[in-house]
Design an enzyme around this catalytic site. Structure first.
Site, mmCIF file in Angstrom:
data_model
loop_
_atom_site.group_PDB
_atom_site.id
_atom_site.type_symbol
_atom_site.label_atom_id
_atom_site.label_comp_id
_atom_site.label_asym_id
_atom_site.label_seq_id
_atom_site.Cartn_x
_atom_site.Cartn_y
_atom_site.Cartn_z
ATOM 1 N N ARG A 47 1.097 -1.469 -0.321
ATOM 2 C CA ARG A 47 0.659 0.106 -0.092
ATOM 3 C C ARG A 47 1.205 1.252 0.048
ATOM 4 N NH1 ARG A 47 3.258 2.002 3.228
ATOM 5 N NH2 ARG A 47 1.123 3.989 3.047
ATOM 6 N N GLY A 48 0.414 2.691 0.087
ATOM 7 C CA GLY A 48 1.070 3.758 -0.670
ATOM 8 C C GLY A 48 1.067 4.229 -2.332
ATOM 9 N N ARG A 90 -7.414 -0.196 -6.128
ATOM 10 C CA ARG A 90 -7.905 0.641 -5.380
ATOM 11 C C ARG A 90 -8.077 1.949 -6.653
ATOM 12 N NH1 ARG A 90 -4.728 0.852 -0.339
ATOM 13 N NH2 ARG A 90 -6.403 2.080 0.574
ATOM 14 N N ASP A 238 -3.013 10.838 -2.009
ATOM 15 C CA ASP A 238 -2.608 10.164 -2.950
ATOM 16 C C ASP A 238 -3.874 10.069 -3.963
ATOM 17 O OD1 ASP A 238 -3.293 8.815 0.143
ATOM 18 O OD2 ASP A 238 -2.592 6.878 -1.278
ATOM 19 N N ASN A 248 -6.270 12.269 0.958
ATOM 20 C CA ASN A 248 -4.590 11.388 1.923
ATOM 21 C C ASN A 248 -5.869 10.528 2.933
ATOM 22 O OD1 ASN A 248 -1.767 10.590 2.445
ATOM 23 N ND2 ASN A 248 -2.502 11.372 3.877
HETATM 24 C C1 LIG Z 1 3.319 8.406 0.511
HETATM 25 S S1 LIG Z 1 1.501 8.521 0.124
HETATM 26 C C2 LIG Z 1 1.805 7.063 0.926
HETATM 27 C C3 LIG Z 1 0.100 7.122 1.549
HETATM 28 O O1 LIG Z 1 -1.544 6.436 0.845
HETATM 29 C C4 LIG Z 1 -1.727 6.151 2.172
HETATM 30 O O2 LIG Z 1 -2.642 4.912 1.398
HETATM 31 P P1 LIG Z 1 -3.288 3.518 2.272
HETATM 32 O O3 LIG Z 1 -1.978 3.048 3.203
HETATM 33 O O4 LIG Z 1 -4.503 3.366 2.233
HETATM 34 O O5 LIG Z 1 -2.289 2.949 0.795
HETATM 35 C C5 LIG Z 1 -1.594 7.566 3.105
HETATM 36 O O6 LIG Z 1 -2.753 7.743 2.335
HETATM 37 C C6 LIG Z 1 -0.260 7.738 2.950
HETATM 38 O O7 LIG Z 1 -0.941 9.351 2.470
#
Ligand SMILES: CSC[C@H]1O[C@H](OP(=O)(O)O)[C@H](O)[C@@H]1O
Length: 360
Positions: A47-48, A90, A238, A248
């Site tokens: 994720r990220g 996603r 995001d 985000n």
């Molecule tokens: C480097 S920005 C990553 C961004 O993604 C995360 O969401 P997720 O863990 O659900 O993929 C989160 O919004 C972070 O800021």
């Protein structure tokens, strides 16, 4: 490089660190099919925003490698199906679609009858996306330094470190760069319900980096800003719209409101791959809604009464008016973002083209 790898192409397969098991278990999984990659993105094995973009790019390489197609026409059809599957995994992080579309536009520009050449073109582009991501993150960290006092206390939300990217991290990359450049750094780490990316992943990364921190519950950030010295809030993103509205992790908007109320600068670390200039503002950013289960139970242990309903948006949108600056690999964007962001995107695009030409 971090002492762990978020993702790596190895022996014609994609190796992912299973982030659902961190921080108590470091386990890697090896994927050979694009369907497995789409599921790994959907279930947050990886994720990220930048990490899922690079992962999807390698997913396209697996699609080309696994394809039974005997003709280029059939292979292109298979790749279109793979692109649709990956992009649906996603919806919020624009990096996912950005990476897949970048691969497909390259493939569609090829004039070849050789499926193997298509695979190698895709794999090379996936490697380029991964390499660019690391350089981008390091540059974001350097660009942020002039904003930070020598002794700096942050509040950080979710996880934006090496685990959310190919390596180094974006907002956590800023924190890491400040530490590596001699700033005295302290971080309040928002635990980030419901998947606890802060308490599980950011805390783990900061321990590895030797950066002092304390975990706080998401609802404590206002109290911390009112009663303790906080120099800056720094978050990832995001999807950033043309006017600077930023999607985000859920809870970011509340944090921005609290920072505004307390006069604390609120910075977004944004690779230009996460900026979507096609959207005039944040109203059109698709917000992923995840299962109620993530809220009413943790690790399979019920928290709420059986049958209790829950609403689980995984992201929110922070209006640009609450964002002090957006830091990209091309520099620092200030309001009005409608003017500053296109310049950042264009500058970064020119650097990428130069990077490519130097590396041909
Ligand atoms: C480097 S920005 C990553 C961004 O993604 C995360 O969401 P997720 O863990 O659900 O993929 C989160 O919004 C972070 O800021």
């Amino acid at each position: 490089m971090a002492p762990y790898r978020t993702l790596e192409w190895r022996n014609d397969a994609l190796v992912l660190l299973d982030q659902r098991l961190l921080p108590h278990e470091v386990r890697y999984i090896t994927l050979t099919r694009v369907e497995e990659v789409a599921e790994a993105i959907r279930n947050m094995t990886v994720r990220g925003a930048p990490a899922i973009g690079a992962t999807a790019a390698y997913g396209m390489a697996l699609a080309a490698l696994q394809s039974p197609a005997k003709t280029v026409e059939d292979l292109l059809r298979h790749l279109e199906q793979a692109a649709t599957l990956l992009k649906a995994s996603r919806p919020t992080a624009v990096n996912l679609a950005w990476a897949v579309d970048r691969i497909m536009s390259l493939v569609n520009a090829l004039s070849t009858n050789d499926p193997t050449q298509i695979f190698h073109t895709i794999l090379n582009e996936a490697h380029t996306i991964a390499e660019e991501d690391v350089q981008t993150n390091r540059q974001i960290g350097l660009n942020a330094l002039p904003l930070l006092p020598p002794k700096v206390t942050f509040i950080h939300h979710c996880n934006t470190g090496a685990l959310a990217t190919v390596d180094y991290g974006t907002a956590l990359g800023i924190i890491r760069t400040a530490h590596e450049h001699g700033h005295e750094v302290f971080v309040y780490v928002d635990e980030t319900r419901p998947r606890l990316q802060g308490a599980r992943l950011t805390a783990w990364e900061l321990q590895q980096l030797g950066i002092p921190f304390q975990i706080i519950v998401d609802g404590a950030s206002g109290f911390v800003m009112r009663t303790r010295k906080v120099d800056a809030v720094v978050v990832g993103c995001d999807r950033v719209a043309l006017n600077g509205d930023t999607a985000n992790k859920i809870g970011t908007y509340n944090l921005a409101l609290a920072a505004h109320a307390h006069g604390v600068p609120f910075y977004v670390a944004a690779p230009t791959s996460t900026i979507d200039l096609s959207l005039p503002n944040g109203a059109a950013i698709p917000i992923e809604e995840r299962s109620e289960e993530e809220i009413v139970a943790f690790d399979g242990h019920p928290i709420a009464p059986v049958g209790a309903p829950a609403f689980n948006p995984a992201f929110d949108v922070t209006p640009a008016q609450y964002i002090t600056a957006i830091i990209t690999e091309a520099g620092i964007a200030y309001p009005p973002y409608e003017q500053s962001l296109p310049y950042q995107v264009e500058t970064a695009k020119k650097w990428r083209e130069k990077f490519r030409s130097l590396n041909r």
